[in-house]
Design an enzyme around this catalytic site. Structure first.
Site, PDB file in Angstrom:
ATOM      1  N   GLY A  29       0.841  -1.193   0.000  1.00 36.88           N
ATOM      2  CA  GLY A  29       0.000   0.000   0.000  1.00 36.88           C
ATOM      3  C   GLY A  29       0.873   1.238   0.000  1.00 36.88           C
ATOM      4  O   GLY A  29       2.057   1.167   0.356  1.00 36.88           O
TER       5      GLY A  29
ATOM      6  N   HIS B  84      -2.170   7.232   7.749  1.00 36.19           N
ATOM      7  CA  HIS B  84      -1.228   8.158   7.089  1.00 36.19           C
ATOM      8  C   HIS B  84      -1.933   9.449   6.688  1.00 36.19           C
ATOM      9  O   HIS B  84      -1.365  10.542   6.821  1.00 36.19           O
ATOM     10  CB  HIS B  84      -0.641   7.527   5.821  1.00 36.19           C
ATOM     11  CG  HIS B  84       0.523   6.610   6.052  1.00 36.19           C
ATOM     12  ND1 HIS B  84       1.703   7.021   6.634  1.00 36.19           N
ATOM     13  CD2 HIS B  84       0.702   5.303   5.748  1.00 36.19           C
ATOM     14  CE1 HIS B  84       2.553   5.999   6.677  1.00 36.19           C
ATOM     15  NE2 HIS B  84       1.963   4.934   6.145  1.00 36.19           N
TER      16      HIS B  84
ATOM     17  N   HIS C 161      -4.198   1.182   7.968  1.00 36.06           N
ATOM     18  CA  HIS C 161      -2.834   1.728   8.028  1.00 36.06           C
ATOM     19  C   HIS C 161      -2.704   2.947   7.104  1.00 36.06           C
ATOM     20  O   HIS C 161      -2.154   3.979   7.496  1.00 36.06           O
ATOM     21  CB  HIS C 161      -1.852   0.606   7.641  1.00 36.06           C
ATOM     22  CG  HIS C 161      -0.415   0.994   7.528  1.00 36.06           C
ATOM     23  ND1 HIS C 161       0.565   0.524   8.389  1.00 36.06           N
ATOM     24  CD2 HIS C 161       0.238   1.804   6.637  1.00 36.06           C
ATOM     25  CE1 HIS C 161       1.737   1.043   8.029  1.00 36.06           C
ATOM     26  NE2 HIS C 161       1.568   1.812   6.971  1.00 36.06           N
ATOM     27  N   GLU C 162      -3.227   2.825   5.879  1.00 34.93           N
ATOM     28  CA  GLU C 162      -3.127   3.945   4.921  1.00 34.93           C
ATOM     29  C   GLU C 162      -3.990   5.125   5.361  1.00 34.93           C
ATOM     30  O   GLU C 162      -3.593   6.286   5.209  1.00 34.93           O
ATOM     31  CB  GLU C 162      -3.522   3.508   3.502  1.00 34.93           C
ATOM     32  CG  GLU C 162      -2.798   2.308   2.928  1.00 34.93           C
ATOM     33  CD  GLU C 162      -1.297   2.355   3.051  1.00 34.93           C
ATOM     34  OE1 GLU C 162      -0.735   3.441   3.250  1.00 34.93           O
ATOM     35  OE2 GLU C 162      -0.676   1.285   2.971  1.00 34.93           O
TER      36      GLU C 162
ATOM     37  N   CYS D 121       6.216  -0.413   7.469  1.00 35.43           N
ATOM     38  CA  CYS D 121       5.814   0.797   6.756  1.00 35.43           C
ATOM     39  C   CYS D 121       6.987   1.279   5.924  1.00 35.43           C
ATOM     40  O   CYS D 121       8.117   1.324   6.408  1.00 35.43           O
ATOM     41  CB  CYS D 121       5.398   1.886   7.759  1.00 35.43           C
ATOM     42  SG  CYS D 121       4.867   3.415   6.972  1.00 35.43           S
ATOM     43  N   LEU D 122       6.704   1.651   4.688  1.00 35.13           N
ATOM     44  CA  LEU D 122       7.765   2.145   3.807  1.00 35.13           C
ATOM     45  C   LEU D 122       8.367   3.450   4.339  1.00 35.13           C
ATOM     46  O   LEU D 122       9.490   3.788   3.979  1.00 35.13           O
ATOM     47  CB  LEU D 122       7.226   2.347   2.397  1.00 35.13           C
ATOM     48  CG  LEU D 122       6.742   1.069   1.698  1.00 35.13           C
ATOM     49  CD1 LEU D 122       6.074   1.406   0.366  1.00 35.13           C
ATOM     50  CD2 LEU D 122       7.883   0.079   1.498  1.00 35.13           C
TER      51      LEU D 122
ATOM     52  N   GLN E 180       2.671   9.858   1.977  1.00 35.82           N
ATOM     53  CA  GLN E 180       4.043   9.337   2.004  1.00 35.82           C
ATOM     54  C   GLN E 180       4.888   9.878   0.858  1.00 35.82           C
ATOM     55  O   GLN E 180       6.118   9.817   0.918  1.00 35.82           O
ATOM     56  CB  GLN E 180       4.028   7.798   1.931  1.00 35.82           C
ATOM     57  CG  GLN E 180       3.457   7.162   3.190  1.00 35.82           C
ATOM     58  CD  GLN E 180       3.383   5.656   3.050  1.00 35.82           C
ATOM     59  OE1 GLN E 180       2.431   5.134   2.487  1.00 35.82           O
ATOM     60  NE2 GLN E 180       4.376   4.951   3.550  1.00 35.82           N
TER      61      GLN E 180
HETATM   62  O1  GNR Z   1       4.132  -2.611   2.486  1.00 44.16           O
HETATM   63  C1  GNR Z   1       3.545  -2.508   3.552  1.00 44.16           C
HETATM   64  N1  GNR Z   1       3.310  -3.615   4.286  1.00 44.16           N
HETATM   65  C2  GNR Z   1       2.463  -3.643   5.402  1.00 44.16           C
HETATM   66  C3  GNR Z   1       2.520  -4.756   6.223  1.00 44.16           C
HETATM   67  C4  GNR Z   1       1.689  -4.839   7.310  1.00 44.16           C
HETATM   68  C5  GNR Z   1       0.815  -3.823   7.594  1.00 44.16           C
HETATM   69  C6  GNR Z   1       0.764  -2.701   6.806  1.00 44.16           C
HETATM   70  C7  GNR Z   1       1.579  -2.609   5.703  1.00 44.16           C
HETATM   71  S1  GNR Z   1       1.505  -1.212   4.685  1.00 44.16           S
HETATM   72  C8  GNR Z   1       3.128  -1.177   4.044  1.00 44.16           C
HETATM   73  C9  GNR Z   1       3.279  -0.089   2.997  1.00 44.16           C
HETATM   74  C10 GNR Z   1       3.088   1.251   3.660  1.00 44.16           C
HETATM   75  O2  GNR Z   1       3.884   1.772   4.381  1.00 44.16           O
HETATM   76  N2  GNR Z   1       1.938   1.833   3.454  1.00 44.16           N
HETATM   77  O3  GNR Z   1       1.670   2.996   4.083  1.00 44.16           O
HETATM   78 NI    NI Z   2       2.855   3.028   5.862  1.00 44.11          NI
END
Ligand code: GNR
Ligand code: NI
Length: 171
Positions: A49, A140, A136-137, A94-95, A54
């Protein structure tokens, strides 16, 4: 197509609250190109995601693909969670917080209302990893990161570890 730079914790721009996307812009070439660039950036990372926040675009949308084959791209514009149930714990990454993984408790099942990349209103019931990723997104977009669910001490350890990783990468 282009790879976009991803902001990393503790960059204060990640704390920006994103504003809604203007529906009239969704079909436009600029917005569609931005979506393509975000997918390219997400797949290259690789990630499941990517929220606009980001890549320093503070508008309410994200791209997601939780499939194994990486052939189920999903776009969520102006998402809203209208129902949620249960709890699940998932080890998140998270990236924007590279190399750090921690358990986070979130809703197990959600119903999300959003606009798709064709500009159509949609409603989706999601569970499992897709539900985790949407939540999660959406965090952000509100300037929130998964490390905010950790204790202040652990978050400080994360900040130091990332600073050290960056020093070593630069050396
Ligand atoms: O790539 C991603 N893997 C992930 C693994 C577990 C829970 C959430 C994520 S999202 C993350 C990519 C990211 O940072 N999206 O904001
Ligand atoms: Ni993230």
């Amino acid at each position: 197509m282009a790879l976009l730079p991803i902001l990393e914790f503790p960059d204060p721009r990640l704390r920006t609250k994103a504003v809604p996307v203007d529906a009239a812009q969704v079909p436009g070439a600029d917005f569609q190109r931005l979506l393509d660039d975000m997918f390219e950036t997400m797949y290259a990372a690789p990630g499941i995601g990517l929220a606009a926040s980001q890549v320093d675009v503070h508008r309410r949308f994200m791209v997601i693909d939780v499939s194994e084959e990486k052939n189920e791209p999903r776009v969520f514009i102006n998402p809203e969670i209208v129902d949620k149930a249960g709890e699940q714990v998932y080890q998140e990454g998270c990236l924007s917080v590279p190399g750090i993984f921690a358990d986070v408790t979130r809703a197990d099942e959600i119903t999300v209302r959003y606009v798709d990349r064709q500009g159509q209103a949609q409603e989706l019931r999601a569970d499992g990893l897709l539900a985790v990723c949407i939540q999660h997104e959406m965090d952000h977009l509100d300037g929130k990161l998964f490390v905010d669910y950790l204790s202040p001490l652990k978050r400080e350890m994360v900040r130091k570890k990332l600073a050290k990783q960056r020093r070593q990468a630069a050396a």
